[in-house]
Design an enzyme around this catalytic site. Structure first.
Site, PDB file in Angstrom:
ATOM      1  N   ILE A  27      12.967  -1.152 -10.540  1.00  0.00           N
ATOM      2  CA  ILE A  27      11.496  -0.724 -11.689  1.00  0.00           C
ATOM      3  C   ILE A  27      11.743   0.687 -11.333  1.00  0.00           C
ATOM      4  O   ILE A  27      11.746   0.829  -9.489  1.00  0.00           O
ATOM      5  CB  ILE A  27      10.593  -2.070 -10.554  1.00  0.00           C
ATOM      6  CG1 ILE A  27      10.833  -3.555 -10.746  1.00  0.00           C
ATOM      7  CG2 ILE A  27       9.425  -1.549 -11.998  1.00  0.00           C
ATOM      8  CD1 ILE A  27      11.310  -3.906 -12.548  1.00  0.00           C
ATOM      9  N   THR A  66       9.931   3.047  -9.541  1.00  0.00           N
ATOM     10  CA  THR A  66       9.014   3.421  -8.521  1.00  0.00           C
ATOM     11  C   THR A  66       9.092   4.471  -8.061  1.00  0.00           C
ATOM     12  O   THR A  66      10.601   4.772  -7.722  1.00  0.00           O
ATOM     13  CB  THR A  66       8.347   1.880  -7.687  1.00  0.00           C
ATOM     14  OG1 THR A  66       9.756   1.724  -7.431  1.00  0.00           O
ATOM     15  CG2 THR A  66       8.291   0.954  -8.730  1.00  0.00           C
ATOM     16  N   ASN A 110       3.634  -7.736  -1.035  1.00  0.00           N
ATOM     17  CA  ASN A 110       4.882  -6.797  -1.432  1.00  0.00           C
ATOM     18  C   ASN A 110       4.698  -5.293  -1.228  1.00  0.00           C
ATOM     19  O   ASN A 110       6.422  -5.146  -1.760  1.00  0.00           O
ATOM     20  CB  ASN A 110       3.458  -6.013  -3.157  1.00  0.00           C
ATOM     21  CG  ASN A 110       4.644  -5.401  -3.669  1.00  0.00           C
ATOM     22  OD1 ASN A 110       4.956  -5.467  -4.285  1.00  0.00           O
ATOM     23  ND2 ASN A 110       3.654  -4.042  -2.968  1.00  0.00           N
ATOM     24  N   LYS A 155      15.329 -10.640   1.454  1.00  0.00           N
ATOM     25  CA  LYS A 155      14.996 -10.712   0.360  1.00  0.00           C
ATOM     26  C   LYS A 155      15.691 -12.114  -0.307  1.00  0.00           C
ATOM     27  O   LYS A 155      15.117 -13.496  -0.473  1.00  0.00           O
ATOM     28  CB  LYS A 155      15.636  -9.865  -1.199  1.00  0.00           C
ATOM     29  CG  LYS A 155      15.234  -8.634  -1.036  1.00  0.00           C
ATOM     30  CD  LYS A 155      13.552  -8.857  -1.376  1.00  0.00           C
ATOM     31  CE  LYS A 155      13.039  -7.604  -1.254  1.00  0.00           C
ATOM     32  NZ  LYS A 155      11.385  -7.291  -1.270  1.00  0.00           N
ATOM     33  N   TYR A 208      18.517  -5.650   3.682  1.00  0.00           N
ATOM     34  CA  TYR A 208      17.714  -5.597   2.213  1.00  0.00           C
ATOM     35  C   TYR A 208      18.095  -6.831   1.992  1.00  0.00           C
ATOM     36  O   TYR A 208      17.184  -7.567   1.018  1.00  0.00           O
ATOM     37  CB  TYR A 208      17.913  -4.571   1.314  1.00  0.00           C
ATOM     38  CG  TYR A 208      17.085  -4.689   0.067  1.00  0.00           C
ATOM     39  CD1 TYR A 208      15.560  -3.506   0.368  1.00  0.00           C
ATOM     40  CD2 TYR A 208      16.674  -5.365  -1.007  1.00  0.00           C
ATOM     41  CE1 TYR A 208      14.753  -3.612  -0.755  1.00  0.00           C
ATOM     42  CE2 TYR A 208      16.194  -5.321  -2.574  1.00  0.00           C
ATOM     43  CZ  TYR A 208      14.638  -4.353  -2.579  1.00  0.00           C
ATOM     44  OH  TYR A 208      13.887  -4.711  -3.277  1.00  0.00           O
ATOM     45  N   ASP A 219      -2.313  -0.748   2.717  1.00  0.00           N
ATOM     46  CA  ASP A 219      -1.139   0.083   3.462  1.00  0.00           C
ATOM     47  C   ASP A 219      -1.038   0.905   3.925  1.00  0.00           C
ATOM     48  O   ASP A 219      -1.538   0.785   4.896  1.00  0.00           O
ATOM     49  CB  ASP A 219      -1.278   0.430   1.416  1.00  0.00           C
ATOM     50  CG  ASP A 219       0.227   1.164   1.014  1.00  0.00           C
ATOM     51  OD1 ASP A 219       0.843   0.891  -0.350  1.00  0.00           O
ATOM     52  OD2 ASP A 219       0.960   1.646   2.140  1.00  0.00           O
TER      53      ASP A 219
HETATM   54  P1  NAI Z   1       6.831   2.028  -3.142  1.00  0.00           P
HETATM   55  O1  NAI Z   1       7.525   2.505  -2.014  1.00  0.00           O
HETATM   56  O2  NAI Z   1       6.433   2.312  -4.075  1.00  0.00           O
HETATM   57  O3  NAI Z   1       5.827   0.807  -2.960  1.00  0.00           O
HETATM   58  C1  NAI Z   1       5.924   0.287  -1.608  1.00  0.00           C
HETATM   59  C2  NAI Z   1       4.524   0.840  -0.963  1.00  0.00           C
HETATM   60  O4  NAI Z   1       4.364  -0.390   0.363  1.00  0.00           O
HETATM   61  C3  NAI Z   1       4.391   1.434  -0.141  1.00  0.00           C
HETATM   62  O5  NAI Z   1       2.461   1.940  -0.766  1.00  0.00           O
HETATM   63  C4  NAI Z   1       4.281   1.797   0.942  1.00  0.00           C
HETATM   64  O6  NAI Z   1       3.326   2.780   1.684  1.00  0.00           O
HETATM   65  C5  NAI Z   1       3.863   0.396   1.032  1.00  0.00           C
HETATM   66  N1  NAI Z   1       4.970  -0.281   3.027  1.00  0.00           N
HETATM   67  C6  NAI Z   1       5.785   0.040   3.494  1.00  0.00           C
HETATM   68  N2  NAI Z   1       5.963   0.176   4.822  1.00  0.00           N
HETATM   69  C7  NAI Z   1       5.138  -1.320   4.518  1.00  0.00           C
HETATM   70  C8  NAI Z   1       4.956  -1.341   6.039  1.00  0.00           C
HETATM   71  N3  NAI Z   1       5.537  -1.552   6.915  1.00  0.00           N
HETATM   72  N4  NAI Z   1       3.283  -1.692   6.188  1.00  0.00           N
HETATM   73  C9  NAI Z   1       2.242  -1.438   4.669  1.00  0.00           C
HETATM   74  N5  NAI Z   1       2.794  -1.069   4.030  1.00  0.00           N
HETATM   75  C10 NAI Z   1       4.320  -0.787   3.730  1.00  0.00           C
HETATM   76  O7  NAI Z   1       7.605   0.597  -3.925  1.00  0.00           O
HETATM   77  P2  NAI Z   1       7.817  -0.752  -4.205  1.00  0.00           P
HETATM   78  O8  NAI Z   1       9.642  -0.484  -5.512  1.00  0.00           O
HETATM   79  O9  NAI Z   1       6.587  -0.655  -5.312  1.00  0.00           O
HETATM   80  O10 NAI Z   1       8.268  -1.698  -3.855  1.00  0.00           O
HETATM   81  C11 NAI Z   1       7.299  -2.792  -4.220  1.00  0.00           C
HETATM   82  C12 NAI Z   1       8.099  -4.302  -3.514  1.00  0.00           C
HETATM   83  O11 NAI Z   1       8.993  -4.409  -4.591  1.00  0.00           O
HETATM   84  C13 NAI Z   1       8.887  -4.411  -2.008  1.00  0.00           C
HETATM   85  O12 NAI Z   1       9.241  -5.438  -1.569  1.00  0.00           O
HETATM   86  C14 NAI Z   1      10.366  -3.958  -3.412  1.00  0.00           C
HETATM   87  O13 NAI Z   1      11.808  -4.147  -2.219  1.00  0.00           O
HETATM   88  C15 NAI Z   1       9.818  -4.901  -3.826  1.00  0.00           C
HETATM   89  N6  NAI Z   1      10.881  -4.124  -5.237  1.00  0.00           N
HETATM   90  C16 NAI Z   1      11.449  -3.762  -6.507  1.00  0.00           C
HETATM   91  C17 NAI Z   1      12.182  -3.596  -6.669  1.00  0.00           C
HETATM   92  C18 NAI Z   1      12.894  -1.542  -7.709  1.00  0.00           C
HETATM   93  O14 NAI Z   1      13.348  -1.847  -8.338  1.00  0.00           O
HETATM   94  N7  NAI Z   1      11.400  -1.129  -7.464  1.00  0.00           N
HETATM   95  C19 NAI Z   1      12.569  -4.548  -7.452  1.00  0.00           C
HETATM   96  C20 NAI Z   1      12.834  -5.714  -6.900  1.00  0.00           C
HETATM   97  C21 NAI Z   1      12.264  -5.776  -5.619  1.00  0.00           C
END
Ligand code: NAI
Length: 251
Positions: free
Chosen positions: A190, A192, A91, A161, A157, A39
């Site tokens: 989701i 989050t 992810n 995707k 986005y 991360d």
């Molecule tokens: P989140 O913001 O809770 O977690 C994302 C994590 O990725 C964070 O810990 C962040 O520090 C890390 N991160 C971001 N950019 C980074 C980089 N350049 N290098 C290293 N780490 C990095 O987000 P969430 O919701 O858990 O999302 C995770 C994945 O799921 C993403 O790819 C998002 O597009 C996808 N997603 C999320 C949905 C939602 O509704 N929350 C729905 C569908 C997909």
């Protein structure tokens, strides 16, 4: 917690410090994998690794940016020190700015494509040969429902995707002979930090109603699917896109 046997192997979870990635890291560790939590945010990654260790699992962290191809190589090397690398969950992702296509900033566009799409290419480029050499395994890429439908004012986005699905299919075809399965998952909205920090209460209520089940999903509900896809229980599944969307795209 859903558990499939993934003992005797390591797993990389990018963006493992928060939200869905955190739930995936905890679930894979509970299923026996040694998990490398990567991360940008050191504190969050370490907190997840500590949680895994407190539950009796094996974890390590690596802090860096998935848009750095060298970080992808370093992640593969670090995971290999824990156990043979056979699982990767790509992810990490961001939401990006909200604007119509004609108003989308060039820098904003490039950033989302770099973090949400190009980084998965950098990651898989480092992961595929190593997983193949370790006897095979599984890569799960984090797409979204927005990998198959649009969402106004989120063009970068949505484009990233959608692109991820093509990249997933190609990698699956190219590495099937080396027993590396590559799949993508498509979560609905989701609960989050990514969603809760970018949307107000009214928007969240509106989005809940877009899912047939009438609510947002929980990170654990996505992690359960990923743990299955990453395990040998999914041995005939590759090149495919798996929704976990509470019926969002059924309507
Ligand atoms: P989140 O913001 O809770 O977690 C994302 C994590 O990725 C964070 O810990 C962040 O520090 C890390 N991160 C971001 N950019 C980074 C980089 N350049 N290098 C290293 N780490 C990095 O987000 P969430 O919701 O858990 O999302 C995770 C994945 O799921 C993403 O790819 C998002 O597009 C996808 N997603 C999320 C949905 C939602 O509704 N929350 C729905 C569908 C997909």
């Amino acid at each position: 917690m859903a558990q499939y046997d993934v003992a005797d192997r390591s797993a990389i979870v990018t963006g493992g410090g928060s939200g869905i990635g955190r739930a995936v890291a905890l679930t894979l560790a509970a299923s026996g994998a040694s998990v490398l939590v990567t991360d940008l945010n050191a504190e969050n990654a370490q907190a997840v690794a500590a949680e895994i260790e407190a539950a009796g699992g094996i974890a390590a962290t690596l802090v860096g940016d998935v848009t750095d191809p060298g970080f992808a190589v370093a992640s593969v090397e670090r995971a290999g020190e824990l156990a043979p690398l056979r699982i990767a969950v790509n992810n990490a992702g961001i939401g990006g700015e909200a604007a119509a296509v004609g108003d989308y900033s060039l820098d904003g566009w490039r950033k989302v494509i770099e973090v949400n799409l190009n980084s998965v290419f950098y990651s898989m480029r480092a992961q595929l040969d190593v997983i193949g050499a370790n006897g095979g395994g599984a890569i799960v890429n984090m797409a979204s429902i927005l990998g198959s439908v649009g969402f106004a004012n989120s063009s970068a986005y949505v484009t990233a995707k959608h692109g991820l699905l093509g990249l997933t299919q190609n990698a699956a075809l190219e590495y099937a002979g080396r027993n590396v399965r590559v799949t993508a998952v498509g979560p609905g909205f989701i609960r989050t930090p990514l969603v809760e920090q970018s949307l107000d209460a009214q928007a969240l209520t509106f989005l809940e109603g877009k899912h047939a089940l009438g609510r947002l999903g929980e990170p654990q509900e996505v992690a359960a699917l990923i743990a299955f896809l990453a395990s040998d229980a999914a041995s005939f599944i590759t090149g495919s896109y798996h929704l976990v969307d509470g019926g969002y795209t059924a309507q």
